[in-house]
Design an enzyme around this catalytic site. Structure first.
Site, PDB file in Angstrom:
ATOM      1  N   ASN A  32      -6.543   7.116 -11.840  1.00 28.07           N
ATOM      2  CA  ASN A  32      -5.328   6.569 -12.442  1.00 28.07           C
ATOM      3  C   ASN A  32      -5.572   5.100 -12.790  1.00 28.07           C
ATOM      4  O   ASN A  32      -4.853   4.203 -12.370  1.00 28.07           O
ATOM      5  CB  ASN A  32      -4.116   6.737 -11.509  1.00 28.07           C
ATOM      6  CG  ASN A  32      -2.818   6.509 -12.263  1.00 28.07           C
ATOM      7  OD1 ASN A  32      -2.018   5.664 -11.903  1.00 28.07           O
ATOM      8  ND2 ASN A  32      -2.623   7.222 -13.337  1.00 28.07           N
ATOM      9  N   HIS A  34      -6.120   1.461 -14.288  1.00 25.07           N
ATOM     10  CA  HIS A  34      -5.339   0.500 -15.069  1.00 25.07           C
ATOM     11  C   HIS A  34      -6.202  -0.741 -15.248  1.00 25.07           C
ATOM     12  O   HIS A  34      -7.357  -0.788 -14.780  1.00 25.07           O
ATOM     13  CB  HIS A  34      -4.016   0.188 -14.377  1.00 25.07           C
ATOM     14  CG  HIS A  34      -4.164  -0.153 -12.927  1.00 25.07           C
ATOM     15  ND1 HIS A  34      -4.766  -1.312 -12.494  1.00 25.07           N
ATOM     16  CD2 HIS A  34      -3.832   0.531 -11.804  1.00 25.07           C
ATOM     17  CE1 HIS A  34      -4.777  -1.344 -11.187  1.00 25.07           C
ATOM     18  NE2 HIS A  34      -4.233  -0.229 -10.730  1.00 25.07           N
ATOM     19  N   GLY A  36      -6.335  -3.436 -13.778  1.00 26.63           N
ATOM     20  CA  GLY A  36      -6.870  -3.979 -12.532  1.00 26.63           C
ATOM     21  C   GLY A  36      -8.233  -3.373 -12.236  1.00 26.63           C
ATOM     22  O   GLY A  36      -9.201  -4.079 -11.938  1.00 26.63           O
ATOM     23  N   HIS A  37      -8.315  -2.031 -12.340  1.00 20.94           N
ATOM     24  CA  HIS A  37      -9.614  -1.373 -12.102  1.00 20.94           C
ATOM     25  C   HIS A  37     -10.640  -1.824 -13.141  1.00 20.94           C
ATOM     26  O   HIS A  37     -11.803  -2.044 -12.822  1.00 20.94           O
ATOM     27  CB  HIS A  37      -9.484   0.148 -12.230  1.00 20.94           C
ATOM     28  CG  HIS A  37      -8.610   0.783 -11.204  1.00 20.94           C
ATOM     29  ND1 HIS A  37      -7.355   1.265 -11.473  1.00 20.94           N
ATOM     30  CD2 HIS A  37      -8.819   1.032  -9.885  1.00 20.94           C
ATOM     31  CE1 HIS A  37      -6.835   1.785 -10.387  1.00 20.94           C
ATOM     32  NE2 HIS A  37      -7.693   1.657  -9.407  1.00 20.94           N
ATOM     33  N   GLN A  61      -7.367   9.412   3.884  1.00 17.50           N
ATOM     34  CA  GLN A  61      -6.733   8.106   4.063  1.00 17.50           C
ATOM     35  C   GLN A  61      -5.224   8.141   3.810  1.00 17.50           C
ATOM     36  O   GLN A  61      -4.574   7.106   3.834  1.00 17.50           O
ATOM     37  CB  GLN A  61      -7.410   7.054   3.192  1.00 17.50           C
ATOM     38  CG  GLN A  61      -7.175   7.179   1.696  1.00 17.50           C
ATOM     39  CD  GLN A  61      -8.042   6.218   0.915  1.00 17.50           C
ATOM     40  OE1 GLN A  61      -9.242   6.395   0.783  1.00 17.50           O
ATOM     41  NE2 GLN A  61      -7.447   5.159   0.383  1.00 17.50           N
ATOM     42  N   GLY A 149     -11.001  -4.717  -5.081  1.00 21.65           N
ATOM     43  CA  GLY A 149      -9.928  -5.633  -5.470  1.00 21.65           C
ATOM     44  C   GLY A 149      -9.335  -6.364  -4.274  1.00 21.65           C
ATOM     45  O   GLY A 149      -9.228  -5.808  -3.179  1.00 21.65           O
ATOM     46  N   GLN A 155      -8.160  -4.073   3.285  1.00 22.06           N
ATOM     47  CA  GLN A 155      -9.243  -3.110   3.009  1.00 22.06           C
ATOM     48  C   GLN A 155     -10.546  -3.850   2.685  1.00 22.06           C
ATOM     49  O   GLN A 155     -11.623  -3.465   3.152  1.00 22.06           O
ATOM     50  CB  GLN A 155      -8.831  -2.213   1.838  1.00 22.06           C
ATOM     51  CG  GLN A 155      -9.953  -1.354   1.305  1.00 22.06           C
ATOM     52  CD  GLN A 155      -9.501  -0.376   0.249  1.00 22.06           C
ATOM     53  OE1 GLN A 155      -8.888   0.639   0.579  1.00 22.06           O
ATOM     54  NE2 GLN A 155      -9.784  -0.634  -1.018  1.00 22.06           N
ATOM     55  N   ARG A 189       0.506   2.849  -8.189  1.00 16.82           N
ATOM     56  CA  ARG A 189       1.843   3.222  -7.704  1.00 16.82           C
ATOM     57  C   ARG A 189       2.962   2.688  -8.582  1.00 16.82           C
ATOM     58  O   ARG A 189       4.093   3.179  -8.508  1.00 16.82           O
ATOM     59  CB  ARG A 189       2.043   2.730  -6.275  1.00 16.82           C
ATOM     60  CG  ARG A 189       1.186   3.492  -5.295  1.00 16.82           C
ATOM     61  CD  ARG A 189       1.262   2.885  -3.916  1.00 16.82           C
ATOM     62  NE  ARG A 189       0.124   3.293  -3.122  1.00 16.82           N
ATOM     63  CZ  ARG A 189       0.087   4.395  -2.373  1.00 16.82           C
ATOM     64  NH1 ARG A 189       1.126   5.161  -2.310  1.00 16.82           N
ATOM     65  NH2 ARG A 189      -0.992   4.703  -1.699  1.00 16.82           N
TER      66      ARG A 189
HETATM   67  O1  PAF Z   1      -8.828   1.217  -2.887  1.00 16.50           O
HETATM   68  C1  PAF Z   1      -8.977   2.431  -3.144  1.00 16.50           C
HETATM   69  O2  PAF Z   1      -8.703   2.912  -4.262  1.00 16.50           O
HETATM   70  C2  PAF Z   1      -9.462   3.377  -2.052  1.00 16.50           C
HETATM   71  O3  PAF Z   1      -8.970   2.991  -0.805  1.00 16.50           O
HETATM   72  C3  PAF Z   1     -10.977   3.525  -2.023  1.00 16.50           C
HETATM   73  C4  PAF Z   1     -11.666   2.222  -1.655  1.00 16.50           C
HETATM   74  C5  PAF Z   1     -11.493   4.027  -3.371  1.00 16.50           C
HETATM   75  C6  PAF Z   1     -11.387   4.555  -0.951  1.00 16.50           C
HETATM   76  O4  PAF Z   1     -10.845   5.810  -1.231  1.00 16.50           O
END
Ligand code: PAF
Length: 284
Positions: A32, A34, A36-37, A61, A149, A155, A189
């Site tokens: 998904n 955007h 940011g990615h 997760q 990010g 994280q 989200r």
């Molecule tokens: O930040 C995320 O999108 C997830 O937590 C990651 C690092 C891809 C692990 O599933």
């Protein structure tokens, strides 16, 4: 751009790059995609010769089944976007590739000092799920650099610690949060917000900025600042999970008068959508 869904094809491709001494950067995502990615991909491109992006929604997760089911999945659009970015390889494993023995039989990676604070408290098991899948993805891809990010700041720290503690030979690089014009941090989200909620959502960032300005102006009553911001959020329809001022390097609670790099972090629900954000406040 090549799209592969299994580790044999992935390794074959990576091997040819390694043989040519090419530097490989990896951007793990849950799809998904955007802007940011895409900014993470751009950062990766500036650092390496070859770019690998993974797209995998990791069930391990998600502590909330409903959240996992609702998570937006847009694989075709994601692949199109990545090919425009001149990404070299997209890895799209499914559960049978990532967890061939099933998730209950999976060896788990636990990074201490994360479950008892911030997102760890509201999402039990979440960080073990992240640590486990990221370790597996690192071992599958075997890149030189990984880009994450700063929006998921906890994280990012968790992954830096994981890599240091387990001696994984990869450089973990953080990239700044991309924001919409309103200041709202870009997130998959955000697509789940209604039009009205979208108008309210930027308040999250505004509250972080208000706190930063107060700290820069010498305010030392940290509790008063975070309480006032939470009240504002509640009055606007948010349900805050936490809003806190922490030391940026280890997320320990900031002390009044701290002259160091701080991070102001928030998680709050708007309706059923959980949003997070954080900003740096460097008083050093
Ligand atoms: O930040 C995320 O999108 C997830 O937590 C990651 C690092 C891809 C692990 O599933």
């Amino acid at each position: 751009m090549q799209v592969v869904d299994n580790t044999v094809a992935l390794r074959t491709r990576i091997k040819t790059w390694r043989a040519n001494n090419e530097l490989i950067a990896f951007v793990p995502t849950m799809g998904n995609l955007h802007e940011g990615h895409l900014s993470l991909v751009q950062k990766a491109k500036a650092l390496a010769d070859r770019i690998v992006v993974s797209i995998y929604v990791n069930p391990l997760q998600f502590n909330d089944k409903n959240d996992l089911e609702k998570y937006p999945r847009t694989l075709t659009e994601d692949i199109n976007l990545l090919s425009e970015q001149e990404c070299d390889l997209v890895f799209t494993p499914d559960d049978s590739v990532v967890y061939p023995q099933g998730m209950s039989e999976q060896t788990s990676v636990h990074v201490p000092g994360m479950d008892d604070k911030l997102c760890g408290l509201g999402r039990p098991g979440h960080f073990d799920g992240v640590a486990t899948v990221v370790t597996k993805l690192f071992n599958m891809v075997q890149a030189d650099i990984a880009v994450f990010g700063e929006k998921d700041y906890q994280q990012l720290l968790l992954i830096k610690k994981l890599v240091a503690d387990l001696n994984i030979p990869i450089d973990v690089v953080g990239a700044p949060t991309r924001r919409e014009d309103s200041g709202l941090a870009m997130s998959s989200r955000n697509n789940l917000l209604s039009d009205t909620q979208r108008l309210t959502a930027p308040l999250l960032y505004q509250q972080l900025m208000t706190i930063r300005t107060a700290l820069e102006n010498g305010e030392t009553d940290l509790d008063a600042l975070t309480q006032a911001a939470q009240t504002q959020l509640r009055e606007s329809g948010f349900e805050p999970e936490y809003l806190d001022i922490r030391r940026a390097d280890d997320l320990r609670p900031a002390q009044p008068g701290d002259r160091t790099a701080l991070r102001i972090l928030v998680a709050a629900r708007l309706g059923s959508v959980r949003l997070i954000d954080n900003i740096l406040c460097d008083l050093a």
